[in-house]
Motif scaffolding. Structure first.
Motif, PDB file in Angstrom:
ATOM      1  N   TRP A   1     -45.933  52.070 -12.981  1.00 35.60           N
ATOM      2  CA  TRP A   1     -46.643  52.206 -11.715  1.00 35.60           C
ATOM      3  C   TRP A   1     -47.165  50.853 -11.238  1.00 35.60           C
TER       4      TRP A   1
ATOM      5  N   THR B   1     -51.008  52.577  -6.982  1.00 36.76           N
ATOM      6  CA  THR B   1     -50.776  53.747  -7.858  1.00 36.76           C
ATOM      7  C   THR B   1     -49.410  54.384  -7.596  1.00 36.76           C
ATOM      8  N   GLN B   2     -48.526  53.692  -6.900  1.00 42.62           N
ATOM      9  CA  GLN B   2     -47.182  54.207  -6.638  1.00 42.62           C
ATOM     10  C   GLN B   2     -46.305  54.011  -7.862  1.00 42.62           C
ATOM     11  N   GLU B   3     -45.527  55.055  -8.213  1.00 44.27           N
ATOM     12  CA  GLU B   3     -44.588  54.925  -9.325  1.00 44.27           C
ATOM     13  C   GLU B   3     -43.404  54.083  -8.881  1.00 44.27           C
TER      14      GLU B   3
ATOM     15  N   LEU C   1     -53.063  58.151 -11.896  1.00 41.51           N
ATOM     16  CA  LEU C   1     -51.625  57.973 -11.740  1.00 41.51           C
ATOM     17  C   LEU C   1     -50.915  59.195 -12.295  1.00 41.51           C
TER      18      LEU C   1
END
Length: 227
Positions: free
Chosen positions: A215, A220-222, A180
């Motif tokens: 996240w 794993t997207q912020e 991340l």
């Protein structure tokens, strides 16, 4: 959790009752049982600690050692690693300060200036495997609520998720499952932390921009920032 463990600049490790706020035990100077017996001082600063159960705590220090403390004992009950590790096959190996620790009553994960994450088998009192992938100092380790994965924060400005289940191949990077990015470490080299949400679906990491980054663990997207 029923207990909280803390460490301070006075080189002590404290165990607290999380419900009443009462101090249950105070361990001094990060000394081993042999040092206590011979009244030897250890000047190592305690850098991090964690509770392994309601009775047992772990801490790591500048001397490169991890130590276990039992609520029923006054002194350290186990020392792992450090400058005088008799189980290390390489007597010339340098011991770098440890800054992060997490674990259970069966295994302990430690890391620090050397960004390798080492897993110790507490029953056998020996190293089980090592996980590599970070390029700079690891500042925090924390376990998934189900204790299947480990989250690490590093000065290379990445968070990594590691699969620590026993059937996974433990060689090299094979346990690393996700990375991340989005937070950052700066020149002041702060001891930035990280954590899982209680359900394990989100992770957070401290950042030098004085924001907490959040996240989604699966993608794993912020997701957002907290001031």
């Amino acid at each position: 959790n029923e207990t909280i463990v803390s460490a301070g600049a006075d080189k002590t490790v404290l165990l607290w009752d999380a419900l009443t706020g009462r101090r249950l035990r105070k361990w001094h100077n990060h000394r081993s049982s042999q040092q206590q017996q011979h009244h030897q001082q250890d000047d190592s600063v305690v850098n991090a600690c964690c509770a392994l159960s309601t009775q047992v705590a772990a801490s790591v220090s500048d001397d490169g050692s991890a130590r276990l403390w039992d609520r029923r004992q006054k002194a350290c009950v186990m020392t792992l690693g450090g400058r005088r590790d008799p189980n290390d096959p390489d007597p010339n190996r340098a011991s770098y300060p440890l800054l992060a620790v997490a674990g259970t009553t069966q295994q302990l994960f430690v890391s620090g200036i050397d960004p390798t994450i080492t897993c110790w088998d507490l029953k056998m009192e020996r190293k089980s495997y090592a996980m590599t992938g970070h390029a700079d100092t690891v500042t925090c380790l924390t376990l998934h609520p189900d204790r299947t994965h480990l989250l690490s924060n590093s000065m290379d400005s990445t968070l990594k998720i590691w699969d620590i289940r026993p059937f996974v191949d433990g060689r090299g990077r094979r346990r690393q499952v996700k990375e991340l990015v989005g937070h950052r470490h700066a020149a002041e080299k702060g001891r930035l932390q990280c954590a899982w949400s209680p359900c394990g679906t989100m992770v957070t990491g401290g950042s030098a921009d004085q924001m907490v980054h959040v996240w989604d663990e699966f993608t794993t997207q912020e997701l957002y920032l907290l001031p």
